[in-house]
Design a protein around this motif. Structure first.
Motif, PDB file in Angstrom:
ATOM      1  N   ILE A  48      -8.834 -13.883  -1.019  1.00 56.08           N
ATOM      2  CA  ILE A  48      -7.421 -13.602  -1.270  1.00 56.08           C
ATOM      3  C   ILE A  48      -7.003 -12.227  -0.760  1.00 56.08           C
ATOM      4  O   ILE A  48      -5.969 -12.077  -0.109  1.00 56.08           O
ATOM      5  N   CYS A  49      -7.805 -11.213  -1.042  1.00 60.46           N
ATOM      6  CA  CYS A  49      -7.391  -9.838  -0.765  1.00 60.46           C
ATOM      7  C   CYS A  49      -8.610  -9.000  -0.425  1.00 60.46           C
ATOM      8  O   CYS A  49      -9.697  -9.195  -0.977  1.00 60.46           O
ATOM      9  N   SER A  50      -8.424  -8.040   0.480  1.00 65.01           N
ATOM     10  CA  SER A  50      -9.517  -7.123   0.817  1.00 65.01           C
ATOM     11  C   SER A  50      -8.992  -5.696   0.853  1.00 65.01           C
ATOM     12  O   SER A  50      -7.839  -5.444   1.220  1.00 65.01           O
ATOM     13  N   ILE A  51      -9.854  -4.766   0.440  1.00 66.30           N
ATOM     14  CA  ILE A  51      -9.570  -3.339   0.540  1.00 66.30           C
ATOM     15  C   ILE A  51     -10.790  -2.701   1.196  1.00 66.30           C
ATOM     16  O   ILE A  51     -11.831  -2.513   0.561  1.00 66.30           O
ATOM     17  N   GLU A  52     -10.675  -2.416   2.465  1.00 66.53           N
ATOM     18  CA  GLU A  52     -11.790  -1.842   3.215  1.00 66.53           C
ATOM     19  C   GLU A  52     -11.280  -0.670   4.041  1.00 66.53           C
ATOM     20  O   GLU A  52     -10.260  -0.780   4.733  1.00 66.53           O
ATOM     21  N   ASN A  53     -12.010   0.448   3.957  1.00 65.23           N
ATOM     22  CA  ASN A  53     -11.618   1.662   4.685  1.00 65.23           C
ATOM     23  C   ASN A  53     -10.166   2.039   4.392  1.00 65.23           C
ATOM     24  O   ASN A  53      -9.402   2.407   5.289  1.00 65.23           O
ATOM     25  N   SER A  54      -9.798   1.927   3.108  1.00 67.56           N
ATOM     26  CA  SER A  54      -8.457   2.271   2.628  1.00 67.56           C
ATOM     27  C   SER A  54      -7.361   1.398   3.242  1.00 67.56           C
ATOM     28  O   SER A  54      -6.194   1.771   3.263  1.00 67.56           O
ATOM     29  N   GLU A  55      -7.731   0.224   3.739  1.00 65.36           N
ATOM     30  CA  GLU A  55      -6.745  -0.702   4.298  1.00 65.36           C
ATOM     31  C   GLU A  55      -6.634  -1.930   3.405  1.00 65.36           C
ATOM     32  O   GLU A  55      -7.626  -2.596   3.121  1.00 65.36           O
ATOM     33  N   LEU A  56      -5.425  -2.202   2.944  1.00 62.74           N
ATOM     34  CA  LEU A  56      -5.153  -3.335   2.063  1.00 62.74           C
ATOM     35  C   LEU A  56      -4.663  -4.521   2.875  1.00 62.74           C
ATOM     36  O   LEU A  56      -3.740  -4.389   3.691  1.00 62.74           O
ATOM     37  N   ARG A  57      -5.273  -5.681   2.664  1.00 62.11           N
ATOM     38  CA  ARG A  57      -4.863  -6.902   3.354  1.00 62.11           C
ATOM     39  C   ARG A  57      -4.763  -8.057   2.367  1.00 62.11           C
ATOM     40  O   ARG A  57      -5.609  -8.211   1.496  1.00 62.11           O
ATOM     41  N   TYR A  58      -3.707  -8.882   2.517  1.00 63.40           N
ATOM     42  CA  TYR A  58      -3.580 -10.140   1.800  1.00 63.40           C
ATOM     43  C   TYR A  58      -3.950 -11.257   2.774  1.00 63.40           C
ATOM     44  O   TYR A  58      -3.295 -11.429   3.810  1.00 63.40           O
ATOM     45  N   ARG A  59      -4.991 -12.001   2.458  1.00 67.99           N
ATOM     46  CA  ARG A  59      -5.413 -13.128   3.307  1.00 67.99           C
ATOM     47  C   ARG A  59      -5.551 -12.712   4.772  1.00 67.99           C
ATOM     48  O   ARG A  59      -5.239 -13.482   5.683  1.00 67.99           O
ATOM     49  N   GLY A  60      -5.991 -11.481   5.010  1.00 66.65           N
ATOM     50  CA  GLY A  60      -6.197 -10.993   6.365  1.00 66.65           C
ATOM     51  C   GLY A  60      -5.015 -10.266   6.968  1.00 66.65           C
ATOM     52  O   GLY A  60      -5.150  -9.595   7.991  1.00 66.65           O
ATOM     53  N   TYR A  61      -3.840 -10.376   6.356  1.00 71.09           N
ATOM     54  CA  TYR A  61      -2.645  -9.716   6.873  1.00 71.09           C
ATOM     55  C   TYR A  61      -2.552  -8.291   6.314  1.00 71.09           C
ATOM     56  O   TYR A  61      -2.637  -8.085   5.098  1.00 71.09           O
ATOM     57  N   SER A  62      -2.339  -7.313   7.177  1.00 70.57           N
ATOM     58  CA  SER A  62      -2.204  -5.929   6.748  1.00 70.57           C
ATOM     59  C   SER A  62      -0.977  -5.753   5.871  1.00 70.57           C
ATOM     60  O   SER A  62       0.078  -6.343   6.123  1.00 70.57           O
ATOM     61  N   ILE A  63      -1.094  -4.903   4.851  1.00 62.94           N
ATOM     62  CA  ILE A  63       0.045  -4.634   3.986  1.00 62.94           C
ATOM     63  C   ILE A  63       1.184  -3.999   4.787  1.00 62.94           C
ATOM     64  O   ILE A  63       2.358  -4.171   4.453  1.00 62.94           O
ATOM     65  N   ASP A  64       0.858  -3.296   5.878  1.00 64.08           N
ATOM     66  CA  ASP A  64       1.905  -2.726   6.730  1.00 64.08           C
ATOM     67  C   ASP A  64       2.728  -3.833   7.373  1.00 64.08           C
ATOM     68  O   ASP A  64       3.961  -3.764   7.414  1.00 64.08           O
ATOM     69  N   ASP A  65       2.060  -4.845   7.865  1.00 58.15           N
ATOM     70  CA  ASP A  65       2.738  -5.987   8.487  1.00 58.15           C
ATOM     71  C   ASP A  65       3.599  -6.719   7.458  1.00 58.15           C
ATOM     72  O   ASP A  65       4.761  -7.052   7.706  1.00 58.15           O
ATOM     73  N   LEU A  66       3.032  -6.931   6.269  1.00 58.80           N
ATOM     74  CA  LEU A  66       3.732  -7.692   5.238  1.00 58.80           C
ATOM     75  C   LEU A  66       4.895  -6.909   4.645  1.00 58.80           C
ATOM     76  O   LEU A  66       5.976  -7.470   4.410  1.00 58.80           O
ATOM     77  N   ALA A  67       4.704  -5.622   4.388  1.00 62.70           N
ATOM     78  CA  ALA A  67       5.768  -4.817   3.780  1.00 62.70           C
ATOM     79  C   ALA A  67       7.002  -4.750   4.669  1.00 62.70           C
ATOM     80  O   ALA A  67       8.132  -4.680   4.180  1.00 62.70           O
ATOM     81  N   GLN A  68       6.792  -4.792   5.968  1.00 60.88           N
ATOM     82  CA  GLN A  68       7.904  -4.660   6.905  1.00 60.88           C
ATOM     83  C   GLN A  68       8.555  -5.998   7.271  1.00 60.88           C
ATOM     84  O   GLN A  68       9.686  -6.014   7.773  1.00 60.88           O
ATOM     85  N   CYS A  80       9.256  -4.182  -3.367  1.00 62.83           N
ATOM     86  CA  CYS A  80       8.351  -3.739  -4.441  1.00 62.83           C
ATOM     87  C   CYS A  80       7.433  -4.880  -4.873  1.00 62.83           C
ATOM     88  O   CYS A  80       6.228  -4.686  -5.079  1.00 62.83           O
ATOM     89  N   PHE A  81       8.004  -6.073  -5.015  1.00 66.78           N
ATOM     90  CA  PHE A  81       7.205  -7.235  -5.405  1.00 66.78           C
ATOM     91  C   PHE A  81       6.135  -7.540  -4.362  1.00 66.78           C
ATOM     92  O   PHE A  81       4.999  -7.897  -4.707  1.00 66.78           O
ATOM     93  N   VAL A  82       6.469  -7.405  -3.081  1.00 68.16           N
ATOM     94  CA  VAL A  82       5.494  -7.616  -2.008  1.00 68.16           C
ATOM     95  C   VAL A  82       4.344  -6.619  -2.135  1.00 68.16           C
ATOM     96  O   VAL A  82       3.161  -6.978  -2.038  1.00 68.16           O
ATOM     97  N   LEU A  83       4.668  -5.370  -2.387  1.00 65.68           N
ATOM     98  CA  LEU A  83       3.661  -4.308  -2.425  1.00 65.68           C
ATOM     99  C   LEU A  83       2.754  -4.394  -3.650  1.00 65.68           C
ATOM    100  O   LEU A  83       1.596  -3.985  -3.598  1.00 65.68           O
ATOM    101  N   HIS A  84       3.281  -4.912  -4.752  1.00 62.67           N
ATOM    102  CA  HIS A  84       2.518  -4.970  -5.999  1.00 62.67           C
ATOM    103  C   HIS A  84       1.831  -6.320  -6.229  1.00 62.67           C
ATOM    104  O   HIS A  84       1.129  -6.490  -7.226  1.00 62.67           O
ATOM    105  N   ALA A  85       2.007  -7.269  -5.320  1.00 65.56           N
ATOM    106  CA  ALA A  85       1.621  -8.657  -5.592  1.00 65.56           C
ATOM    107  C   ALA A  85       0.133  -8.858  -5.849  1.00 65.56           C
ATOM    108  O   ALA A  85      -0.256  -9.664  -6.692  1.00 65.56           O
ATOM    109  N   GLU A  86      -0.702  -8.137  -5.140  1.00 60.40           N
ATOM    110  CA  GLU A  86      -2.131  -8.426  -5.209  1.00 60.40           C
ATOM    111  C   GLU A  86      -2.938  -7.175  -4.892  1.00 60.40           C
ATOM    112  O   GLU A  86      -2.510  -6.334  -4.092  1.00 60.40           O
ATOM    113  N   HIS A  87      -4.080  -7.031  -5.572  1.00 66.70           N
ATOM    114  CA  HIS A  87      -4.903  -5.848  -5.321  1.00 66.70           C
ATOM    115  C   HIS A  87      -6.360  -6.100  -5.682  1.00 66.70           C
ATOM    116  O   HIS A  87      -6.974  -5.345  -6.450  1.00 66.70           O
ATOM    117  N   GLU A  88      -6.901  -7.180  -5.151  1.00 65.67           N
ATOM    118  CA  GLU A  88      -8.309  -7.503  -5.281  1.00 65.67           C
ATOM    119  C   GLU A  88      -8.726  -7.641  -6.751  1.00 65.67           C
ATOM    120  O   GLU A  88      -7.948  -8.127  -7.557  1.00 65.67           O
TER     121      GLU A  88
END
Length: 369
Positions: free
Chosen positions: A14-34, A174-182
Motif C-alpha cells: 500500500i505505502c512505502s517510506i524509503e530515503n525520506s520519500e513517501l509513495r502510495y502504491r508506487g506513486y510519489s506523494i509529490d505527484d499525487l499532491a499536485q 490535506c486529505f490527499v497528504l494525510h491519507a496513508e503513512h505505512e
C-alpha cells in the motif's frame, strides 16, 4: 526494541517510506499532491490502481449515497455533553454504526468493499454532526446539497453553506497528504484487530482510539495553541528561545521516520500561504514561517505534516478540537486499505515479548508473605 522501532511487522503493497520519500502504491506523494483528488487516492489505496473516469464517477456517487447517517446517530450525539471530547464521540459513533450494517460479519471481498465505502462516507458526516449538535444547530440534510467531493461535502455539512472552491480544494489536498503513512500506530492497531477476524468497524474503532493518544494525534492542535499563545511576530524569537532554553519540545517539528524533512510539509506551507491571501490575514502564516526559520537555525529541525496543517485548518475555520478528526477522516482511507489487505491473506498478528522480569521465584504460603 523500544516502541518496535525499525521492526518489520508485516508485508504491504500500500505505502512505502524509503530515503525520506513517501509513495502510495508506487506513486510519489509529490505527484499525487499536485494532481490527485482525494477520491482518486481512496480508489488507488483500496484497489491498487488509479480509477478511470467511470470508476471515479461511480465511487463519488457511492460515497454520496452512503453518507446519510442513521437517525439514531443524531440521537446518540444529543446525549453527549457539548464540551465532551470530540475524538471520543467519533469513536463511539463508529462503534454504534456496527448495529446498522447487516453485512458486518461478512468478510467476502465484495462485502468488505461495500462496508469500506459506507464507513468512508459516514465518518465525514459524523464529524460535521458532532460540531453542529454541540452548538445547538440542526445537522444538514444531505438531500439538500449537491457536493462534488468528500471535502466539499464535509465543509458544507459543517457550516451549512457551500464552501468557496479554494477552501474545498485546500481540504481535499490535506486529505490527499494525510491519507496513508505505512505502519503507524493507528494502522497497526487496525490490522491487529481485524487479524482476529473481528469486523471492519472494530478495526476503525481501534485506529481512532489509538489516534486519540497525544503521542500519535493531536500535534496540529498543539501547534495552533502555540500560534495563539505567541500571537504576534515580535514575540516569536523570545518564545522559541525560552522553549529551547527550557528543553521543551516545539510541536510540529522533526519526525521519527523522515530524517531529511517531511515531504508533505511544503504543500501544506503553500496551502497556508494561499489561504492567508484569500482570507486577507497573513498573521498565522507569517508566524509559522518565522517559527520554522528559527527552529531550523537553532535546532536543525524541519517542520512535519502537523506544523502547517494547523494554520491551514485555522484559515478554513475548522474548530481546533476537530483538527485531529480531520486527520481521522483522511486516514480512514488508509486504515481501510490496510484492513482490506489484511483480510486478503490473513494470519492473526501475535508477536512475542522479550521477558525482563524475575526468574525462578519460589512460592511462599500466605503466612510467610
Amino acid at each position: 526494541m523500544a516502541g518496535l522501532a525499525d521492526i518489520v511487522a508485516c508485508e504491504s503493497s500500500i505505502c512505502s517510506i524509503e530515503n525520506s520519500e513517501l509513495r502510495y502504491r508506487g506513486y510519489s506523494i509529490d505527484d499525487l499532491a499536485q494532481n490527485a483528488t482525494f477520491e482518486e487516492i481512496i480508489y488507488l489505496l483500496w484497489y491498487g490502481r488509479l480509477p478511470n473516469r467511470l470508476e471515479l464517477k461511480a465511487l463519488k456517487q457511492d460515497l454520496a449515497e452512503n453518507a446519510v447517517l442513521p437517525k439514531k446517530i443524531y440521537e446518540l450525539l444529543h446525549l453527549y455533553a457539548p464540551w465532551g471530547n470530540a475524538m471520543a464521540k467519533l469513536r463511539t459513533c463508529l462503534s454504534f454504526l456496527t448495529h446498522f450494517d447487516d453485512e458486518v460479519m461478512d468478510h467476502s471481498f465484495a462485502a468488505d468493499h461495500r462496508k469500506a465505502v459506507r464507513i468512508m462516507a459516514r465518518i465525514a458526516a459524523i464529524v460535521a454532526a458532532i460540531d453542529r449538535i454541540r452548538k445547538g444547530l440542526e445537522p444538514i440534510e444531505l438531500k439538500t446539497i449537491r457536493p462534488t467531493s468528500l471535502a466539499e461535502m464535509f465543509l458544507w455539512l459543517l457550516t451549512g453553506e457551500k464552501p468557496a472552491p479554494i477552501a474545498a480544494k485546500a481540504l481535499d489536498t490535506c486529505f490527499v497528504l494525510h491519507a496513508e503513512h505505512e505502519l503507524n500506530a493507528s494502522t497497526f492497531a487496525a490490522r491487529v484487530t481485524v487479524s482476529t477476524m473481528s469486523d471492519i468497524y472494530s478495526g476503525i474503532v481501534s485506529a481512532i482510539g489509538t489516534l486519540k493518544g497525544p503521542l500519535h494525534g493531536n500535534a496540529n492542535e498543539q501547534v495552533a495553541r502555540m500560534l495563539e499563545e505567541i500571537g504576534e511576530l515580535s514575540r516569536v524569537e523570545e518564545y522559541i528561545a525560552q522553549k529551547i532554553a527550557n528543553g521543551e519540545r516545539i510541536m510540529g517539528f522533526g519526525h521519527r521516520v523522515y530524517k531529511n524533512g517531511d515531504p508533505r510539509a511544503k504543500y501544506l506551507q503553500a496551502l497556508s500561504g494561499e489561504l492567508a491571501e484569500w482570507r486577507d490575514d497573513r498573521r498565522w502564516y507569517e508566524l509559522s514561517l518565522k517559527i520554522e526559520k528559527l527552529v531550523y537555525e537553532q535546532k536543525g529541525l524541519k517542520p512535519n505534516v502537523d506544523f502547517y496543517s494547523a494554520s491551514v485548518y485555522t484559515y478554513l475555520e475548522i474548530p481546533r478540537d476537530l483538527f485531529t478528526l480531520m486527520f481521522a477522516i483522511s486516514r480512514t482511507s488508509g486504515w481501510l486499505a490496510h484492513i482490506l489487505e489484511q483480510h486478503e491473506n490473513n494470519r492473526i498478528i501475535r508477536p512475542r515479548a522479550e521477558y525482563s522480569g524475575k526468574t525462578e521465584v519460589k512460592w511462599k504460603g500466605i503466612s510467610e508473605r
